[in-house]
Design a protein around this motif. Structure first.
Motif, short mmCIF file in Angstrom:
data_model
loop_
_atom_site.label_atom_id
_atom_site.label_comp_id
_atom_site.label_asym_id
_atom_site.label_seq_id
_atom_site.Cartn_x
_atom_site.Cartn_y
_atom_site.Cartn_z
N LEU A 44 -9.00 -1.19 -0.23
CA LEU A 44 -8.25 -2.03 -0.94
C LEU A 44 -8.97 -2.24 -2.24
N LEU A 69 0.87 -1.24 0.04
CA LEU A 69 0.06 0.03 -0.03
C LEU A 69 0.78 1.38 0.07
N GLY A 114 -6.55 -5.33 -5.81
CA GLY A 114 -7.38 -5.13 -4.42
C GLY A 114 -8.23 -6.40 -4.03
N LEU A 151 -5.44 -8.61 -2.52
CA LEU A 151 -5.28 -7.91 -1.10
C LEU A 151 -6.12 -8.11 -0.25
N SER A 152 -7.61 -7.87 -0.82
CA SER A 152 -8.52 -8.28 0.43
C SER A 152 -8.66 -9.54 0.92
#
Length: 509
Positions: free
Chosen positions: A395, A267, A401, A404-405
């Motif tokens: 995210l 991030l 995204g 990453l979630s």
């Protein structure tokens, strides 16, 4: 002493079972009664929490600058059992893992949208939001943990006392620690641990359910989903607890830190890196400068909204940390044998505080940047779907995204497992007269109690119910913490003349 441990185990278990039964059969009544108790404590004793937390911080920092800091948590020739990296990973995973993931985005944006002072959604509100987030997760909570961990490690490893809270009171209570007073102290510690940890487990279950509901169509973030998650993770953390401290918790703690750092770094470098690092530096400066004022400020002359903000956030956090203290403190003490008091205090205070500052700057800073200069809509999502969705909404706006979630859900789950795993070990210690290897049946019992307590708290009041439990459980244990600090200082002062000059010299070299 066996009689003492049996009494502590039996009474603690009965209290926990009665609460679970009460919350299951009469949830509305349980929510009403606990809500009234919480309101009374917050309104009448908020000042007590602030003074206590700040006093404990001053106490542990003062130990760094005296010869008392040279005393080892163990015999003079003992060396630490774990490396620095493993030590930091274990204490950090136990200390505030789930909470950091839950509140990393949600808290700064909550303060941004509803600041303690001034207008919402302004640059000043963004600066204050990050400053107060670090305040709630910085030196104060780790000072609370330090006091109890330091006392337990000192009396257990240097004085060969039983590894229970009551044993640390021997310098001021003498043999009374073996009687009803000592039993009461240990029962209060168990009570605080159960509900402090249950609060975090409830947060973790809510966020995992929120993540799945956000990613997978058809899954709802409701109590039924949260209950299924608690059941599944309970089986996993009990399997980890069964494998023992040096296998389950050790390896999972290292995995936690690796996942957390990987998510944070991604991030940081995929987002507004310069803004994040500038925010990190500015927040640290503001935090250090404003720490005394924030530590003792209850807004007595301000509007009712500002006073209510302090009650809702700061008082809740101080109570949460105090209710977590017997659990985290006992666990940190267990893994800190062989370190000097100075090394211990510096490590436990400084490293997690700096990591928390960076964590909030990356996650919260990214969220604030998107709200102020983009169109992420995180605050709107939080208002409609709950704080547990904030991380996943952030995210959604970055590359990869969805991946990453899923990593974030895995991270929350492993933090859930290590927190619950550590807590079963600690509760086992506290109810078996400080045994460093409590039986599997005892750990299994407390594992089930923790999971059931988290489920009941979610059932009776959701997030508000979780907060209520922490505040109520923390109040009586605050007095225990203060007593531990006095007892520890008394014992350290008695040992001061025995500190060898060459030990001081070798430390200074």
């Amino acid at each position: 002493m066996k009689k003492v441990s049996k009494t502590v185990f039996s009474v603690s278990l009965i209290i926990a079972l009665l609460f679970i039964l009460w919350g299951t059969l009469a949830p509305e009544n349980a929510a009403e009664v606990t809500g009234n108790i919480q309101t009374l404590i917050q309104n009448k004793f908020g000042w007590f929490y602030l003074l206590s937390a700040t006093g404990l911080l001053v106490f542990v920092i003062s130990l760094i600058f005296t010869k008392l800091g040279n005393i080892k948590l163990g015999q003079d020739d003992e060396e630490p059992e774990y490396s620095y990296i493993t030590w930091f990973a274990m204490l950090f995973s136990a200390g505030m893992g789930i909470g950091l993931v839950f509140w990393g985005v949600a808290e700064p944006l909550s303060h941004f949208n509803n600041p303690p002072i001034g207008d919402p959604a302004t640059r000043e509100a963004a600066k204050d939001a990050m400053q107060y987030s670090l305040f709630h997760w910085g030196l104060h909570p780790w000072a609370i943990y330090t006091v109890i961990a330091l006392a337990l490690a000192y009396f257990k490893f240097r004085k060969q006392a039983p590894g229970v809270i009551s044993a640390t009171f021997y310098p001021i209570l003498g043999d009374h620690v073996k009687g009803p007073i000592g039993k009461t102290i240990d029962i209060l510690a168990v009570f605080a641990t159960i509900f402090g940890v249950a609060t975090s487990l409830g947060l973790g279950a809510a966020q995992i359910a929120g993540g799945f509901s956000f990613l997978v169509e058809g899954i709802e973030n409701n109590f039924q989903t949260q209950l299924i998650i608690i059941a599944i993770v309970t089986v996993l953390f009990m399997a980890s607890a069964w494998s023992g401290l040096n296998k389950g918790i050790k390896y999972l703690s290292n995995i936690n830190v690796l996942l957390a750092v990987a998510l944070m770094l991604f991030l940081m470098f995929s987002g507004p890196t310069k803004f994040i690092m500038d925010f990190f530096t500015t927040t640290l400066g503001n935090y250090v400068q404003e720490l005394p004022r924030m530590s003792l400020n209850l807004n007595p002359f301000e509007s009712s909204n500002q006073a209510e903000w302090t009650q809702t956030w700061t008082i809740f956090y101080w109570a949460w940390w105090i209710s977590w203290a017997p659990f985290v403190g006992t666990f940190i003490a267990r893994v800190s044998r062989g370190r000097t008091i100075r090394e211990f205090v510096l490590g436990v205070l400084a490293v997690p505080t700096l990591f928390s500052a960076l964590w909030f700057s990356v996650l919260g800073g990214s969220g604030l940047h998107n709200e102020m200069f983009g169109s992420a809509g995180i605050v709107e999502t939080m208002n409609s779907q709950g704080a547990e969705i904030a991380l996943f909404k952030l995210l959604e706006s970055v590359p990869m995204g969805t991946v990453l979630s899923m990593i974030a859900i895995l991270l929350i789950s492993t933090f859930f497992i290590t927190s619950a795993d550590s807590a079963t070990f600690v509760l086992g210690m506290q109810t078996t007269n400080g045994s460093l290897n409590p039986s599997q049946s005892v750990k299994l019992t407390w594992g089930v109690i923790q999971a059931a307590s988290a489920a009941v708290l979610l059932w009776t009041g959701g997030l508000k119910g979780l907060q209520m439990a922490s505040i109520i459980a923390a109040f009586p244990f605050t007095f225990v913490l203060i007593g531990m600090a006095f007892s520890l200082f008394k014992s350290l002062k008695e040992e001061q003349p025995k500190i060898k000059p060459q030990t001081v010299a070798s430390e200074s070299e």
